[in-house]
Design an enzyme around this catalytic site. Structure first.
Site, mmCIF file in Angstrom:
data_model
loop_
_atom_site.group_PDB
_atom_site.id
_atom_site.type_symbol
_atom_site.label_atom_id
_atom_site.label_comp_id
_atom_site.label_asym_id
_atom_site.label_seq_id
_atom_site.Cartn_x
_atom_site.Cartn_y
_atom_site.Cartn_z
ATOM 1 N N TYR A 72 0.817 -1.216 0.000
ATOM 2 C CA TYR A 72 0.000 0.000 0.000
ATOM 3 C C TYR A 72 0.851 1.266 0.000
ATOM 4 O O TYR A 72 0.405 2.308 -0.483
ATOM 5 C CB TYR A 72 -0.952 0.008 1.202
ATOM 6 C CG TYR A 72 -2.228 -0.772 0.966
ATOM 7 C CD1 TYR A 72 -2.200 -2.149 0.815
ATOM 8 C CD2 TYR A 72 -3.448 -0.118 0.884
ATOM 9 C CE1 TYR A 72 -3.366 -2.870 0.600
ATOM 10 C CE2 TYR A 72 -4.625 -0.831 0.671
ATOM 11 C CZ TYR A 72 -4.581 -2.203 0.525
ATOM 12 O OH TYR A 72 -5.737 -2.893 0.307
ATOM 13 N N LYS B 262 3.705 -15.541 4.096
ATOM 14 C CA LYS B 262 4.046 -16.313 2.894
ATOM 15 C C LYS B 262 5.569 -16.507 2.902
ATOM 16 O O LYS B 262 6.277 -16.034 2.011
ATOM 17 C CB LYS B 262 3.562 -15.543 1.643
ATOM 18 C CG LYS B 262 3.630 -16.321 0.339
ATOM 19 C CD LYS B 262 2.599 -17.431 0.204
ATOM 20 C CE LYS B 262 2.856 -18.232 -1.066
ATOM 21 N NZ LYS B 262 1.998 -19.435 -1.169
ATOM 22 N N ASP C 111 -2.283 -18.493 1.637
ATOM 23 C CA ASP C 111 -3.175 -19.313 0.804
ATOM 24 C C ASP C 111 -3.857 -20.382 1.659
ATOM 25 O O ASP C 111 -5.065 -20.605 1.574
ATOM 26 C CB ASP C 111 -2.425 -19.917 -0.398
ATOM 27 C CG ASP C 111 -1.103 -20.569 -0.020
ATOM 28 O OD1 ASP C 111 -0.645 -20.413 1.133
ATOM 29 O OD2 ASP C 111 -0.509 -21.246 -0.895
ATOM 30 N N ASP D 272 -6.261 -7.242 3.779
ATOM 31 C CA ASP D 272 -7.349 -6.729 2.942
ATOM 32 C C ASP D 272 -8.108 -7.895 2.326
ATOM 33 O O ASP D 272 -9.340 -7.949 2.362
ATOM 34 C CB ASP D 272 -6.761 -5.818 1.854
ATOM 35 C CG ASP D 272 -7.833 -5.305 0.921
ATOM 36 O OD1 ASP D 272 -8.876 -4.844 1.422
ATOM 37 O OD2 ASP D 272 -7.626 -5.361 -0.310
ATOM 38 N N ASP E 295 -12.167 -9.782 3.501
ATOM 39 C CA ASP E 295 -13.384 -9.858 2.677
ATOM 40 C C ASP E 295 -13.939 -11.284 2.724
ATOM 41 O O ASP E 295 -15.153 -11.493 2.827
ATOM 42 C CB ASP E 295 -13.112 -9.442 1.225
ATOM 43 C CG ASP E 295 -13.374 -7.956 0.989
ATOM 44 O OD1 ASP E 295 -13.305 -7.175 1.965
ATOM 45 O OD2 ASP E 295 -13.648 -7.573 -0.171
HETATM 46 C C1 IPM Z 1 -10.728 -1.835 2.725
HETATM 47 C C2 IPM Z 1 -10.855 -1.332 1.324
HETATM 48 C C3 IPM Z 1 -9.737 -0.346 1.056
HETATM 49 C C4 IPM Z 1 -8.428 -1.082 1.208
HETATM 50 C C5 IPM Z 1 -9.834 0.336 -0.313
HETATM 51 C C6 IPM Z 1 -11.185 0.973 -0.540
HETATM 52 C C7 IPM Z 1 -8.746 1.345 -0.514
HETATM 53 O O1 IPM Z 1 -10.847 -2.385 0.435
HETATM 54 O O2 IPM Z 1 -10.867 -1.019 3.658
HETATM 55 O O3 IPM Z 1 -10.493 -3.031 2.915
HETATM 56 O O4 IPM Z 1 -7.915 -1.667 0.256
HETATM 57 O O5 IPM Z 1 -7.890 -1.053 2.308
HETATM 58 MN MN MN Z 2 -10.796 -4.332 1.353
#
Ligand code: IPM
Ligand code: MN
Length: 353
Positions: free
Chosen positions: A138, A190, A224, A248, A252
């Site tokens: 990042y 990793k 993974d 990140d 999700d």
């Molecule tokens: C999150 C989002 C952000 C990230 C994006 C929107 C920049 O996906 O908060 O997880 O990648 O951190």
């Molecule tokens: Mn995210």
């Protein structure tokens, strides 16, 4: 005199403002019940402001936000603004400039919530991901050369300093201790391929753990394999610590296993400074203004904010109220399928607090 907290509210884009209203309703109820006050100031940062004024964040905005005890964020992302501009210009900029080096993301399946992971229930899916939030790909160096030619080169490097790794790991060890569940911290990395960056992480992990946290058990998982175990054996996890990019991605997946983006909350935390708390679902522009979006993720983010401010009882009360609403009321977490409107869900949680 009761305690008072200065809160900056950034409703943002799309359904952000609607869910923030419900979050504030619940936070207000918690303040009344537990005897503190919230002194709020609202800022209009987001897509509409950018389209109108051509300015993402005004000069001095970051320093102004530094004066607050916490920031409560709705959502950033506007269909008429090219992806990346608002995300980088608001969300990431605030994370980096306010040095919110921890992104705390609980993965917890609440009662009554449907999970796509078959045969797993609330007793199996209950862990916390500590995502490093200030470095890695990042913020690593990168760029183009010979752009647009057939010899174009693009680089974006994963860069970590010992300092960044160490402060994140120490937070994760402390958090594991405070959580006091399985007393197990897993490092997700990793080491078999990223033999420099994760060698640093792994050495620091064991050095710090051995020296200062001998009571916390240490595990290691490749990223993974982590995604595999998150589906197959989520009950193995207590607290996981990982890099920015891996965090990140896996959160999700984690959010889906806990019922989706309507419930998943995150905290961008600077333990020595001001934190920013947000539902991680995004702005869901197509549902804007319809009173159908699920506000529970924003409400849970408000709970995390109170927890971080030290109002632990109030935070626990919010979580219990959410669990009661998911367990006894709501039919589905999906927008428009809850069986209640956005504001009714906010009312139900607030009443219980
Ligand atoms: C999150 C989002 C952000 C990230 C994006 C929107 C920049 O996906 O908060 O997880 O990648 O951190
Ligand atoms: Mn995210």
């Amino acid at each position: 005199m009761s305690k008072s907290y200065k809160i900056a509210i950034l409703p943002g884009d799309g359904t952000g403002p609607e869910v923030v209203v419900e979050g504030m309703k619940v936070l207000g109820a918690a303040a009344d019940t537990f005897g503190f006050t919230l002194d709020t100031t609202t800022f209009d940062f987001g897509g509409d402001r950018y389209l109108e004024k051509g300015e993402i964040l005004p000069d001095g905005a970051v320093d102004e936000l530094r004066q607050f005890d916490a920031i409560y964020l709705g959502a950033i992302g506007h269909p008429d603004v090219k992806p990346g501009i608002l995300e980088k210009g608001i969300l990431l900029r605030l994370r980096f400039e306010l040095d919110q080096y921890i992104n705390l993301r609980p993965v917890k399946l609440y009662p009554g919530v449907w999970t796509p992971v078959r045969d797993k229930g609330p007793e199996d899916i209950d862990y916390v991901v500590v995502r490093e939030n200030s470095g890695g790909i990042y913020t690593g160096t990168g760029g183009f050369s010979m752009k647009g030619t057939e010899h174009e080169v693009a680089t974006q490097s994963m860069v970590y300093t010992r300092h960044q790794v160490e402060r994140c790991l120490r937070y994760a060890f402390e958090y594991t201790r405070r959580r006091n569940k399985e007393m197990t911290l897993g490092l997700c990395g990793k080491t078999n391929v990223l033999t420099y960056v994760f060698d640093l992480w792994e050495r620091a992990f064991h050095e710090i753990g051995e020296a200062d946290y001998p009571d916390v058990k240490r595990d290691y998982y490749h990223v993974d394999a982590t995604t595999m175990w998150m589906i197959k054996n989520p009950e193995w996890f207590d607290v996981l610590v990982t890099s920015n990019m891996f965090g990140d991605i896996i959160t999700d997946l984690g959010a889906m296993t806990q019922g989706g983006m309507g419930i998943a909350a995150g905290g961008n935390i600077n333990p020595e400074g001001v934190g920013m708390f947000e539902p991680i679902g995004g702005s869901a522009p197509k549902y804007t203004g319809q009173n159908v979006i699920n506000p529970l993720a924003a409400i849970a983010a408000g709970g995390m904010m109170l927890d971080t401010l030290g109002e632990r009882e109030a935070a626990d009360a919010i979580e219990s109220a959410i669990m009661d609403v998911t367990g006894t009321k709501i039919q589905s977490l999906a927008a428009g399928k809850m069986g209640y409107s956005t504001s009714e869900v906010g009312d139900m949680v607030a009443e219980r607090v």
